[in-house]
Design a protein around this motif. Structure first.
Motif, mmCIF file in Angstrom:
data_model
loop_
_atom_site.group_PDB
_atom_site.id
_atom_site.type_symbol
_atom_site.label_atom_id
_atom_site.label_comp_id
_atom_site.label_asym_id
_atom_site.label_seq_id
_atom_site.Cartn_x
_atom_site.Cartn_y
_atom_site.Cartn_z
ATOM 1 N N ARG A 154 0.839 -1.213 0.000
ATOM 2 C CA ARG A 154 0.000 0.000 0.000
ATOM 3 C C ARG A 154 0.868 1.255 0.000
ATOM 4 O O ARG A 154 0.617 2.219 -0.722
ATOM 5 C CB ARG A 154 -0.910 0.036 1.238
ATOM 6 C CG ARG A 154 -2.117 -0.841 1.169
ATOM 7 C CD ARG A 154 -3.129 -0.486 2.267
ATOM 8 N NE ARG A 154 -2.608 -0.671 3.616
ATOM 9 C CZ ARG A 154 -2.581 -1.842 4.243
ATOM 10 N NH1 ARG A 154 -3.021 -2.930 3.640
ATOM 11 N NH2 ARG A 154 -2.121 -1.940 5.479
ATOM 12 N N LEU A 155 1.892 1.241 0.842
ATOM 13 C CA LEU A 155 2.757 2.418 0.984
ATOM 14 C C LEU A 155 3.517 2.725 -0.305
ATOM 15 O O LEU A 155 3.818 3.885 -0.595
ATOM 16 C CB LEU A 155 3.758 2.198 2.132
ATOM 17 C CG LEU A 155 3.154 2.144 3.540
ATOM 18 C CD1 LEU A 155 4.170 1.595 4.536
ATOM 19 C CD2 LEU A 155 2.684 3.523 3.979
ATOM 20 N N TYR A 156 3.831 1.662 -1.084
ATOM 21 C CA TYR A 156 4.595 1.823 -2.327
ATOM 22 C C TYR A 156 3.695 2.096 -3.539
ATOM 23 O O TYR A 156 4.188 2.415 -4.615
ATOM 24 C CB TYR A 156 5.415 0.560 -2.619
ATOM 25 C CG TYR A 156 6.677 0.401 -1.781
ATOM 26 C CD1 TYR A 156 7.070 1.381 -0.875
ATOM 27 C CD2 TYR A 156 7.468 -0.732 -1.904
ATOM 28 C CE1 TYR A 156 8.222 1.224 -0.111
ATOM 29 C CE2 TYR A 156 8.630 -0.894 -1.145
ATOM 30 C CZ TYR A 156 8.990 0.086 -0.249
ATOM 31 O OH TYR A 156 10.125 -0.062 0.494
ATOM 32 N N SER A 157 2.378 1.913 -3.362
ATOM 33 C CA SER A 157 1.462 2.109 -4.483
ATOM 34 C C SER A 157 1.303 3.594 -4.789
ATOM 35 O O SER A 157 1.704 4.451 -3.997
ATOM 36 C CB SER A 157 0.095 1.493 -4.157
ATOM 37 O OG SER A 157 0.219 0.104 -3.992
ATOM 38 N N ALA A 175 4.838 6.202 1.304
ATOM 39 C CA ALA A 175 6.288 5.985 1.166
ATOM 40 C C ALA A 175 6.830 6.467 -0.181
ATOM 41 O O ALA A 175 8.050 6.540 -0.355
ATOM 42 C CB ALA A 175 6.610 4.497 1.332
ATOM 43 N N VAL A 176 5.951 6.775 -1.125
ATOM 44 C CA VAL A 176 6.410 7.077 -2.483
ATOM 45 C C VAL A 176 7.365 8.274 -2.507
ATOM 46 O O VAL A 176 8.447 8.210 -3.103
ATOM 47 C CB VAL A 176 5.213 7.308 -3.442
ATOM 48 C CG1 VAL A 176 5.708 7.781 -4.809
ATOM 49 C CG2 VAL A 176 4.402 6.030 -3.595
ATOM 50 N N GLY A 177 6.981 9.364 -1.834
ATOM 51 C CA GLY A 177 7.828 10.565 -1.821
ATOM 52 C C GLY A 177 9.184 10.330 -1.178
ATOM 53 O O GLY A 177 10.229 10.514 -1.819
ATOM 54 N N ASN A 233 14.986 2.956 7.553
ATOM 55 C CA ASN A 233 14.766 4.131 8.398
ATOM 56 C C ASN A 233 13.576 4.951 7.929
ATOM 57 O O ASN A 233 12.900 5.613 8.718
ATOM 58 C CB ASN A 233 16.015 5.024 8.425
ATOM 59 C CG ASN A 233 17.139 4.387 9.224
ATOM 60 O OD1 ASN A 233 16.895 3.503 10.044
ATOM 61 N ND2 ASN A 233 18.370 4.817 8.986
ATOM 62 N N VAL A 234 13.322 4.904 6.624
ATOM 63 C CA VAL A 234 12.187 5.629 6.043
ATOM 64 C C VAL A 234 10.896 4.810 6.147
ATOM 65 O O VAL A 234 9.845 5.319 6.549
ATOM 66 C CB VAL A 234 12.465 5.972 4.554
ATOM 67 C CG1 VAL A 234 11.192 6.404 3.853
ATOM 68 C CG2 VAL A 234 13.524 7.055 4.452
ATOM 69 N N VAL A 235 10.994 3.530 5.804
ATOM 70 C CA VAL A 235 9.782 2.721 5.638
ATOM 71 C C VAL A 235 9.235 2.175 6.966
ATOM 72 O O VAL A 235 8.017 2.143 7.175
ATOM 73 C CB VAL A 235 10.036 1.561 4.641
ATOM 74 C CG1 VAL A 235 8.821 0.638 4.554
ATOM 75 C CG2 VAL A 235 10.344 2.125 3.260
ATOM 76 N N HIS A 236 10.117 1.771 7.887
ATOM 77 C CA HIS A 236 9.637 1.150 9.127
ATOM 78 C C HIS A 236 8.682 2.035 9.931
ATOM 79 O O HIS A 236 7.644 1.542 10.400
ATOM 80 C CB HIS A 236 10.814 0.682 9.987
ATOM 81 C CG HIS A 236 11.454 -0.579 9.486
ATOM 82 N ND1 HIS A 236 12.523 -1.202 10.105
ATOM 83 C CD2 HIS A 236 11.167 -1.354 8.409
ATOM 84 C CE1 HIS A 236 12.861 -2.291 9.426
ATOM 85 N NE2 HIS A 236 12.049 -2.396 8.402
ATOM 86 N N PRO A 237 8.991 3.339 10.086
ATOM 87 C CA PRO A 237 8.032 4.181 10.820
ATOM 88 C C PRO A 237 6.676 4.291 10.110
ATOM 89 O O PRO A 237 5.632 4.372 10.765
ATOM 90 C CB PRO A 237 8.720 5.556 10.872
ATOM 91 C CG PRO A 237 10.180 5.265 10.687
ATOM 92 C CD PRO A 237 10.229 4.081 9.768
ATOM 93 N N LEU A 238 6.685 4.272 8.773
ATOM 94 C CA LEU A 238 5.428 4.341 8.019
ATOM 95 C C LEU A 238 4.619 3.057 8.183
ATOM 96 O O LEU A 238 3.386 3.092 8.304
ATOM 97 C CB LEU A 238 5.715 4.597 6.535
ATOM 98 C CG LEU A 238 6.374 5.940 6.205
ATOM 99 C CD1 LEU A 238 6.779 5.994 4.732
ATOM 100 C CD2 LEU A 238 5.439 7.096 6.546
ATOM 101 N N VAL A 239 5.324 1.912 8.205
ATOM 102 C CA VAL A 239 4.654 0.631 8.435
ATOM 103 C C VAL A 239 4.060 0.599 9.850
ATOM 104 O O VAL A 239 2.924 0.158 10.053
ATOM 105 C CB VAL A 239 5.627 -0.552 8.236
ATOM 106 C CG1 VAL A 239 4.990 -1.872 8.663
ATOM 107 C CG2 VAL A 239 6.055 -0.638 6.770
ATOM 108 N N ALA A 240 4.821 1.094 10.818
ATOM 109 C CA ALA A 240 4.338 1.136 12.206
ATOM 110 C C ALA A 240 3.089 2.019 12.316
ATOM 111 O O ALA A 240 2.130 1.674 13.022
ATOM 112 C CB ALA A 240 5.435 1.659 13.136
ATOM 113 N N ALA A 241 3.069 3.142 11.597
ATOM 114 C CA ALA A 241 1.911 4.042 11.625
ATOM 115 C C ALA A 241 0.693 3.361 10.994
ATOM 116 O O ALA A 241 -0.439 3.493 11.487
ATOM 117 C CB ALA A 241 2.238 5.337 10.885
#
Length: 202
Positions: A38-41, A46-48, A84-92
């Motif tokens: 989802r974040l990569y779609s 996460a795209v930006g 470092n970028v993706v893990h916090p977004l996954v946690a959110a």
């Protein structure tokens, strides 16, 4: 407050199938891999930030995972930059899911449950497991998979024996019937209060 199950298992052990069985029993299931998808779609959170790290991975408004994989392999430090970028977004994403569900039991399907230190936040850590020969047979049946690729993946994962040793519950997936029986029994036990909460403060 929902009872939290952390579900994990090595490649080919039947984790997704087992997660679906929990869903059949009324558990809400959150899947870390789906969250990343989802974040990569297109327009994903996460795209930006990911395309700032690796501009070549930006394609049609989303992240091209093949291109990102090449970038990660090009420099040993790139993986930690990405994490470092993706893990916090996954946690959110996970926290938003937990806040939005009214289920009494929630299954968090997390491949790196132990490696990432997430097991401490769960009421129960559940590992799916099968004999190594069956695991290899399942994975090598997948399109594009080779013994070399499988060995590389396994070398990066915590060994199955260690996962089993750290689990509160191990679900064997030799057969669908035995796995489903284990899931049904576990859900009944949780709802009957036979599994104490870990008191981990979530």
């Amino acid at each position: 407050m929902a009872f939290l199950i952390g579900l994990t298992g090595s490649i080919g052990m039947g984790k997704s199938t087992t997660a679906a069985m929990f869903a059949e029993q009324g558990a809400a299931v959150w899947d870390a891999d789906s969250a990343v998808h989802r974040l990569y779609s297109r327009d994903g959170a996460a795209v930006g930030p990911v395309s700032d790290l690796c501009p070549a991975a930006l394609k049609d408004g989303g992240i091209d995972r093949a291109e990102l994989s090449r970038w990660v392999q090009a420099d040993p430090d790139n993986l930690s930059r990405l994490e470092n970028v993706v893990h916090p977004l996954v946690a959110a994403d996970r926290e938003a899911f937990l806040a939005g569900t009214s289920a009494d039991v929630v299954v968090l399907d997390i491949p790196l449950l132990f490696e990432g230190g997430h097991a401490d936040q769960m009421d129960l850590a559940v590992v799916v497991s099968a004999p190594a020969e069956l695991q290899r047979e399942r994975v090598l049946a997948r399109p594009g998979m080779t013994p070399e690729k499988l060995d590389l993946i396994l070398s990066r994962q915590m060994p199955d024996a260690e996962k089993r040793a750290r689990a509160d519950v191990v679900i064997g997936t030799e057969t669908l019937e035995s796995a489903r029986r284990s899931v049904v029994n576990l859900m009944q036990d949780i709802r009957a209060g036979k599994h104490a909460r870990s008191g981990s403060g979530h």
